[in-house]
Structure formats: C-alpha cells, structure tokens
Enzyme design. Sequence first.
Site, PDB file in Angstrom:
ATOM      1  N   SER A   1       0.836  -1.202   0.000  1.00  0.00           N
ATOM      2  CA  SER A   1       0.000   0.000   0.000  1.00  0.00           C
ATOM      3  C   SER A   1       0.871   1.251   0.000  1.00  0.00           C
ATOM      4  O   SER A   1       1.711   1.409  -0.875  1.00  0.00           O
ATOM      5  CB  SER A   1      -0.952  -0.044   1.202  1.00  0.00           C
ATOM      6  OG  SER A   1      -1.986   0.899   1.060  1.00  0.00           O
TER       7      SER A   1
ATOM      8  N   ASP B   1      -5.570  -3.628  -2.551  1.00  0.00           N
ATOM      9  CA  ASP B   1      -4.590  -3.382  -1.489  1.00  0.00           C
ATOM     10  C   ASP B   1      -4.114  -4.696  -0.860  1.00  0.00           C
ATOM     11  O   ASP B   1      -4.912  -5.573  -0.514  1.00  0.00           O
ATOM     12  CB  ASP B   1      -5.247  -2.505  -0.417  1.00  0.00           C
ATOM     13  CG  ASP B   1      -4.240  -1.888   0.529  1.00  0.00           C
ATOM     14  OD1 ASP B   1      -3.419  -2.621   1.081  1.00  0.00           O
ATOM     15  OD2 ASP B   1      -4.282  -0.648   0.708  1.00  0.00           O
TER      16      ASP B   1
END
Length: 763
Positions: free
Chosen positions: A76, A223
């Site tokens: 991320s 993610d």
Amino acid sequence: MVKVFKKHKLFKTLLCFTLSVQTLTVYASADDRPQVDRKRVGLVLSGGGAKGAAHIGVLEVLEKNRIPVDIVTGTSMGAYVGGMYAMGFSAKEVKRRTFNVNWQEGYLDRVNRNDLTLRRKQQNDNYQLHTDIGLDLNGEFKARSGAFQGQGFAKLLRQVTDNLPSLKSFDQLAIPYRSVATDIAKLKPVILNSGHLATAMQASMTVPGALKPVHLKGKLLVDGGVVNNMPVNVAQVLGAENIIAVDLRDNLMPSKDLDSALNIVAQLTTYMTNASADEQKGLMKKGDVYLQPDVSFMTAADFDQMTKAYEAGKKVAEDALPQLLRFQLSKADYQAYVKEKQSRRSQLSSATAYYIDEIKIRNNTRLPDKTLRAQLALQTGQVISNESLELAVKRLQSEDIYGRITYKIDQVDGKNILDMDINEKSWGPGYLNFTLAFEDDFVNRSNFSFGAQYLYTDLTDKGGEWLTEFSLGSWKNVSTEFYFPLDYEQTYFTEFGVSINNEIRKFDRFNFDYINNETNTFHNIETEYKHTNVYAAIGWNFESAAKISLGYNAQKGSINVLSMEQKEDYFLHGPYINMTYDDLDNFFFPSSGLYANAKVGYNQTTSEFHQRGKVDGETYFYDLEVKKPFSFDRHTIAFTAKVAGSDSEEMLPIYAQALGGMFNLSGYHRYELNGRYSAFASMIYRYRLLDNNFGAFKLPVYAGGSIEQGGVWDKSSNVSWSSSISAGSVYVAVDSILGPVYLSYGLAEGGQSAFYLSLGGRW
C-alpha cells in the site's frame, strides 16, 4: 499469533521456508542483482495511507547515519514510498515529491468542468445529480464497481514516477523492489516484480470497495494490507539477510466506539492487517529491527497530518539508533554504495518525453479503435511529452463516458511502444442523472422541479447518442434528441429532436398591446404556456469549448390566460443559428473562464388570440448572453450581460422575456416582469468563506452581494436606461452536490424586496 510463533520455532522455520519456496519463481535470479560483500539490508514498509509519511522520516535517519538499503518491499503506501526510494531518489527528494502531491485528487475520476466537451457541460449543468447508475435499454440496472475508478491515482503515480517505462524486472531499479497486492478473487497475495512501476504501486494501494480493482496479468488486484501488510518474507526471499521493518498499524477501538457499522468494519480490517503484520514480524530474527512509529493521532485519510507522521518516523528511527548503527557503513563504503545506486538510477530511462514508434490500444469499449485514436490525436514517429500524453487522456475523459484510462511506455527491441488501456464505464452505455430545484420567497411564491435524464451513448461507431430528459413541477418538460457526429474526430455533427413543454407562470405585472395600440395592464394573473417543438440542425465543434450550429425548427403551441379564460394559439417555423463558447470552471460559482452564447433566428408565425382572427407575421428574434468572472485569492467578481427580444406582432408574445428573481433583478419575484424585449447586467461579488475540501467532493461556502440593472419592454422604442430598474442583493451560498444553495435578500428601487431560499440548478 506472535506468541504461537515464539513457542513453536520449528513451525516458524518451516513456514518461512515454505513461503520462500512459493515465491522463488516470481523473482529474477540472484545473479541479476548487484553483489555486495556485506550482509544485505532489507527495508520493509507497511501500509498506512497518509501515515506512510513516517516511512520518509525513517529513510532520512537511515541516510543521515550511513545505513544502506539493499532491498525494498512494501504494501500500500509502503509500496509507494518504497518504490520511490527504489528508483534512486534520496529521502529528501521522496519527501519533496510526496508532499507536493495533492493526494485528495487521487479520488477525482472526472475531469474539471472546463475540460469537458461543451455538450457534456450543458448536460451536467442541467442535471447535476450524477448517480453513476446505468440503465440498459432492456431495463437492467447497473452500478459502478468501487466508489472511485482510480483514474486520479493513476495520474498522480505516473507523475511522481516520471512515467518510468515498464521494466522486465524491478531488480533493474536502483534498489531491487517488490510490492504486494491482493488477488481479490482468491484472497491470496500477489507479489509484483516487474512491469509498470506506477501500476504496481497503484495495485498495492487500491483500497477494496473504495477504488476499482486493478486488472493486471489476468488478476483483479487490490490493497495487499489484508493478506500481507508488512512483507518481511518477500524481502527475505529476495536476499535480505537483515531486516528493518516499519509498521504503521492502527490500534483496535474500544468497545464503546463500536456503535456503528462503519466502525465495526474498520475494526475487522484493523484486526486482519495487524494479524498479517504480526505473522510477518514473527519471521524476523535476532538482530533485525522492528520500528513502530507513534501515528495514533491520525487516520489513513488524514493527508493534512503527513508532516506530523514524518516527524514520528524520524523520532522512532532516532530512538532505535543503538540497534540500527550495527548496519552503519564507513564514510568511504557509504559513498561507494551511493555511487553504485546513482549509477543504476542513471540507467533508468525515465524522461519528460519519449519518441513513440508505435501506439497499442487495448480497447475495452464499444467504439472502434479508429474512434479512440482520433480522439487521442497522437501520432507515431515523433517525440511526445508526458504532458501531451496526459492531455490525450484528458481528451478522452472529456467525453465523460470512459472509466479508467491508463498507459505505459514499453521498450521492446529498441522501440518505444505506447500501451494504452482504455475502458468504458462498466455501468454504461446508458446513464441516469437527475436534477432537483426548489425556490421560495417566503411570501407567496414557491417553485420546484424534479427531473431525470437518460443518456445512451455509442449508438454509432463515431459516438452517436440519444438523450431523453423530463422534468415535473412548476415547469413540465419532456424532450428527446439524437446526436450524430459525422467524423471520427467528432468535429462535425447533426442533431434533431422534439420537446413538449408545459409552464405555469404567475405574473404580478403583464403588459401587451391590443389592436389600435391600446395597452392593458393586468395584475396577479396566471398563464399557462404549452408548446411542442421540433428541430434539426447541423453543427461544427470548432473547439472543445465552442460550437456553432445552423438549424430549422417548427413549434406549435398555445398561451392560456387562466384567470381570463382567454387563449392564444400559434404556429411558427424558421431557421436559426446558435453560437456558444463556454470554458467556465463552474457554471454556478465561476472563478475563471468565459461563457458567451448568441442565438438569432427568423420565424414565420401564425397566431390567433381569443377568436379575434388569425394574424400572420414574420418574426426576428435574438438572445445574447455573456458571463465573465475575475478572481483574486478568495475574491471573485462575476459580470453578466444579456439582451433578448423579438419583433413579433402576436397578441401575447411567444418569445416572452422575463426578469425577476434572485440575481435577475433581485427584489422582484421570478417572472414578475415580462415583455417582448429585455436587457440586463449584473456584477456579483463572491468571497469564499470555507473550502471544505473532502477529496472526493468539495462543499465550499460563500458570502457576497450583487448590483443589478435591467428591464423589460413591450416595444423596442421604449428600451432605455432611464426606464430600467436598479436592484441588488446580499447572500450566503453553498456549492453542494445537490447544486447551489442560496439564502439571500434582494431589494429593488421602488421598495420591492424579497427573501430567497433556493436549491438546485437552472430554472
């Protein structure tokens, strides 16, 4: 989980070996990586959104103390910071680029209003409630996947990475690098080891549900935080013998805060990401360094707190220097390390412009490639700057029918290939939009309107469209229109349509001439305008913001004076020419740009008022309007001027010109002043009190006032400055997602005054 690993060292060792075996085939061989005589240091950066600025603080401390980084892995926001550092940028350069980014723009999928095509501007202004609901002709409803398409994030990441071309391996970066994403279909980690760096970052940063998944190598990626928020194992497999791991975890909320569905979902997400980080922490060995900056004061979305997060990263690294200094190099060795890293950075071919040998389009739309190529307006065999590439993407987005549009530069056999992935909105090609408008003067006038718009695109290979609109309330309207571009560039077009209108207008003053020039004045009368209009036109879009069209229309209708039980029937037909230029940044609260519209025409008319006999005539009409704002800091002054009229001879004017209402001779009621001719000018001052920028949307608050001058006349000979009316207003306003909201007070000469509360778009 950590306690389990501590109790079962054998199990931990076997798990680490298993994870290593599973991922070995993903990476390039060790021979492809630079060789060092010392133990490799791997930097592992966790996810955390805006809290990721803490990673930059850690990097600055490492550089200041001559601590090398030989391998970078991240998830991320950690994938972003790690990728930037892996490109060879210094910590200060990563900080500068990161802090200069307006991260809120990452949630903006649509281009600004002044970047839309003129046709889209007009449609959006009239029906400003974009539901992002699709409706097929067979009645099937569709919804968008993810709250946002990720177009804004893709653009931001291309910019900060200098649009680095695709790489066969991320080992080619100044520092070998890997990012971790999640295969949302199988809920398994995907380690990205090659390709387009910006896309690898975006895949790892795509928040599930909030952003549309990234399609990459046949997988839907989001993610990586849920499955591996701190990828220690990836760094170890890549060859890291020592680990520096930075964990930006959230704390679990106490039970008293678990009082909403959103908080419960957030609690579960926090638990899963923390659990995955704990699992990875368990893989660390003695001598590795685990850092947990104190970023409890902020959330992942608090980008305005990034400076504090950066300081928190510096602090935790400085506090851990007794552990970190074991990796410190001598000045000479560190200089050699930096020189090697910069040498590898210099081999990267990122540039501000590229010579493009070939353009490859992955077409996920209903339009043919030649239409997309025409709209892109890019040519091979020439140097194209990154700015020009972004402008080409913006030209596609200006149509407002495309979803995510991404591109990358592939270097194959000495050629630069522009690889564009163009996707149409998944909920298209039929789109539903709505409008809501309300106005009350707190005395005796209330107006409201609710409407829906259905736009069906891609009727032809050149981008033909069918538009249908209807509105109910004080004004009723149903219209349908077909729009057909004549060329793939959509420069020339034809359009034809039909509309039916029914309008109830209450007038306090209404003048018209009878036979023998006798003038009668009526007060507080109610009229009903009904008409059906048919038109056809051919036009030229000579700029994105400008067009000219030549058309022919025919209209049949009636005007009823309800209180007098009298009616006028009429029929007209004739040619017209319409010219429009509009590059305002906001139609209702403009701060820059220009709006200009001119429509003139000629009609042959036949009318009959209350069985007094038919009257034939020839009518010329015109309608001209200009709007120009000027802004400085938070102050804006917008000037408006408009004139309209017709030399018609019918008893009740078909082209009735009206003034009254807020900013339209404030103090009078809407449509209170009527005649055949009108002239009006205003200066509206606006001060932006609050920005209220929430990233995905803005809710600015304004205060200001207006000065107005104008009038309506039944005869052109009566038009004069001396017979015009002065007026003004003060107001507060909000530019909301429902449209403009005003609370204002207007005053006109003669003592006319009114309070206004209004919501919504145009009337």
